[in-house]
Design a protein around this motif. Structure first.
Motif, PDB file in Angstrom:
ATOM      1  N   TYR A 141       0.811  -1.205   0.000  1.00 33.80           N
ATOM      2  CA  TYR A 141       0.000   0.000   0.000  1.00 33.80           C
ATOM      3  C   TYR A 141       0.848   1.261   0.000  1.00 33.80           C
ATOM      4  CZ  TYR A 141      -3.262   3.402   2.152  1.00 33.80           C
ATOM      5  OH  TYR A 141      -4.024   4.483   2.452  1.00 33.80           O
ATOM      6  N   LEU A 195      -8.455   7.362  -3.407  1.00 35.30           N
ATOM      7  CA  LEU A 195      -7.833   6.041  -3.431  1.00 35.30           C
ATOM      8  C   LEU A 195      -8.626   5.034  -2.613  1.00 35.30           C
ATOM      9  CD1 LEU A 195      -5.379   4.235  -4.133  1.00 35.30           C
ATOM     10  CD2 LEU A 195      -4.270   5.117  -2.081  1.00 35.30           C
ATOM     11  N   ALA A 245      -8.066   0.198   6.818  1.00 35.86           N
ATOM     12  CA  ALA A 245      -8.041   0.459   8.258  1.00 35.86           C
ATOM     13  C   ALA A 245      -7.133   1.647   8.537  1.00 35.86           C
ATOM     14  CB  ALA A 245      -7.568  -0.777   9.022  1.00 35.86           C
ATOM     15  N   ALA A 246      -6.050   1.732   7.775  1.00 32.89           N
ATOM     16  CA  ALA A 246      -5.111   2.840   7.947  1.00 32.89           C
ATOM     17  C   ALA A 246      -5.758   4.171   7.581  1.00 32.89           C
ATOM     18  CB  ALA A 246      -3.879   2.611   7.078  1.00 32.89           C
ATOM     19  N   PRO A 295      -9.215   6.450  10.198  1.00 30.82           N
ATOM     20  CA  PRO A 295      -9.343   7.584  11.124  1.00 30.82           C
ATOM     21  C   PRO A 295      -9.478   8.948  10.447  1.00 30.82           C
ATOM     22  CG  PRO A 295      -7.657   6.076  11.876  1.00 30.82           C
ATOM     23  CD  PRO A 295      -8.040   5.635  10.494  1.00 30.82           C
ATOM     24  N   ARG A 296      -9.042   9.067   9.205  1.00 35.85           N
ATOM     25  CA  ARG A 296      -9.141  10.345   8.503  1.00 35.85           C
ATOM     26  C   ARG A 296     -10.167  10.322   7.383  1.00 35.85           C
ATOM     27  NH1 ARG A 296      -5.381  14.440   8.878  1.00 35.85           N
ATOM     28  NH2 ARG A 296      -3.766  14.052  10.406  1.00 35.85           N
ATOM     29  N   VAL A 300     -14.522  -0.548   6.103  1.00 40.79           N
ATOM     30  CA  VAL A 300     -13.850  -1.534   6.954  1.00 40.79           C
ATOM     31  C   VAL A 300     -14.822  -2.092   7.990  1.00 40.79           C
ATOM     32  CG1 VAL A 300     -12.033  -1.887   8.657  1.00 40.79           C
ATOM     33  CG2 VAL A 300     -11.572  -0.550   6.633  1.00 40.79           C
ATOM     34  N   ARG A 301     -15.569  -1.191   8.631  1.00 41.46           N
ATOM     35  CA  ARG A 301     -16.527  -1.648   9.641  1.00 41.46           C
ATOM     36  C   ARG A 301     -17.581  -2.551   9.026  1.00 41.46           C
ATOM     37  NH1 ARG A 301     -16.659   3.780  13.364  1.00 41.46           N
ATOM     38  NH2 ARG A 301     -14.785   3.141  14.460  1.00 41.46           N
ATOM     39  N   PHE A 352     -16.022  -6.025   8.247  1.00 40.78           N
ATOM     40  CA  PHE A 352     -15.852  -6.862   9.443  1.00 40.78           C
ATOM     41  C   PHE A 352     -17.203  -7.279  10.016  1.00 40.78           C
ATOM     42  CE2 PHE A 352     -11.433  -5.511   9.429  1.00 40.78           C
ATOM     43  CZ  PHE A 352     -10.802  -6.671   9.862  1.00 40.78           C
ATOM     44  N   PHE A 405      -5.875  -9.523  13.484  1.00 38.93           N
ATOM     45  CA  PHE A 405      -5.861  -8.102  13.158  1.00 38.93           C
ATOM     46  C   PHE A 405      -4.653  -7.411  13.811  1.00 38.93           C
ATOM     47  CE2 PHE A 405      -7.624  -3.765  13.522  1.00 38.93           C
ATOM     48  CZ  PHE A 405      -7.938  -3.561  12.198  1.00 38.93           C
ATOM     49  N   LEU A 457      -1.580  -5.513  11.689  1.00 43.53           N
ATOM     50  CA  LEU A 457      -1.285  -4.081  11.768  1.00 43.53           C
ATOM     51  C   LEU A 457      -0.119  -3.719  12.668  1.00 43.53           C
ATOM     52  CD1 LEU A 457      -4.670  -2.146  11.796  1.00 43.53           C
ATOM     53  CD2 LEU A 457      -3.131  -2.543   9.910  1.00 43.53           C
ATOM     54  N   VAL A 458       0.115  -4.482  13.723  1.00 48.46           N
ATOM     55  CA  VAL A 458       1.052  -4.001  14.737  1.00 48.46           C
ATOM     56  C   VAL A 458       2.177  -4.964  15.098  1.00 48.46           C
ATOM     57  CG1 VAL A 458       1.266  -3.354  17.163  1.00 48.46           C
ATOM     58  CG2 VAL A 458      -0.609  -2.445  15.813  1.00 48.46           C
TER      59      VAL A 458
END
Lengths: 204, 204
Positions: free
Chosen positions: B30, B56, B107-108, B111-112, B120-121, B124, B162, B166-167
């Motif tokens: 990405y 995008l 997901a990234a 938030p914006r 995404v929600r 899922f 998840f 991501l982490v």
């Protein structure tokens, strides 16, 4: 004058002003946050922020490092279930306040920003690492098998909080924290995180 | 000419070309993906993409909807442990391929980008909703208490994937999937997800 070299000098004042401004703006969430707004609120020039922190994520990472450096009280009640319940409650409180906004912002930036990715991974690695003590203590007390994978267990405890923070639009409340802790305790006691045990079909 | 109104017309061809191009570019991850590159690879004008998909994330959301519309085989082996083990394996395969890149990207952006968040929600919610059947079947067979919260249980099963995506920089492999399934099975059987049970201190 060497004022800018001193810890309490201009450089430190700029950093404090910028972090305070970022913290204040984060109350409104990440969606509207920009370097420009932080600069304006801090009364500094935008270019000073870019020079020092490179980008917005740099500022947020610095802010997160402030939290990361705080002493986290790792629960030590003498029992695994109450330790994990307290730990879950700590995670809940940590994630629902300002650190939650910061983590969301940085996790969001991570796929496009290697520095943000590094900060988020470092933060979780450090916090998860500290939390492993709870499992290690239970092993030492004989509550859990010697070969328990503490890291994997703490991941399973922390993951549902992260999912709710980023994806699932449901509250991160005390009931949720308690149930998440209970799931981890039950799996730990059943030996799911024992390194030598075949996870399924052997004990169910 | 009304060609652009027909399913097989110009509009459909543009969509197919853009989604194919995006899919091809996503193989590289990405971080480097832009509307400009997609336009170039698809042989269409950048403005056509903005007009149709806004940004995008709109393109990626459309691509994800292609996956979401695929029929997902929900395991039905007749036993909770093997059902959840198969389900974990399906999640693993879903997350490690191209859908994983898409979910990470969206997901990234969430938030914006309210649209990305909604996609995404929705994704899922739909997938988790389908997976709840596995728990419901176990309840119907008498393997689990009647008041089991299937949604909460599926969250606990899916969350560790998840987190790794991501982490946590560790592999999402079959061992991990099996252990995650085992943790969920154990907690379910112990009644952790029973709505009436006090999670801890009552049965440990």
């Amino acid at each position: 004058m060497a004022v800018s070299q001193r810890p309490g000098g201009r450089s430190a004042r700029v950093r404090a002003a910028v972090l305070t401004a970022a913290r204040g703006l984060l109350v409104d969430g990440y969606a509207e946050l920009t370097v420009e707004r932080i600069a304006q609120a801090a009364g500094v020039n935008k270019t000073s922020i870019y020079r020092r922190w490179t980008d917005l994520e740099g500022v947020l990472g610095d802010l997160l490092s402030e939290y990361a450096s705080e002493v986290v009280p790792i629960p030590d009640t003498g029992k695994l279930d109450t330790d994990l319940e307290e730990l879950a409650s700590l995670i809940r409180r940590g994630m629902t306040g300002e650190p939650g906004e910061l983590i969301t912002a940085l996790a969001a930036a991570a796929p496009r920003n290697p520095r943000a990715a590094q900060i988020v991974r470092g933060f979780f690695a450090e916090r998860f690492g500290l939390a492993e003590a709870v499992v290690d203590h239970a092993v030492a007390r004989g509550e859990l098998p010697d070969d328990t994978d503490a890291q994997a267990a703490i991941e399973v405890l922390g993951a549902p909080f992260f999912l709710r923070l980023l994806v699932v639009d449901k509250p991160i409340d005390e009931d949720f924290a308690r149930r998440t802790a209970a799931a981890a305790v039950t799996a730990l006691r059943a030996g799911v995180f024992s390194r030598t045990r075949r996870p399924l079909h052997s004990g169910g």
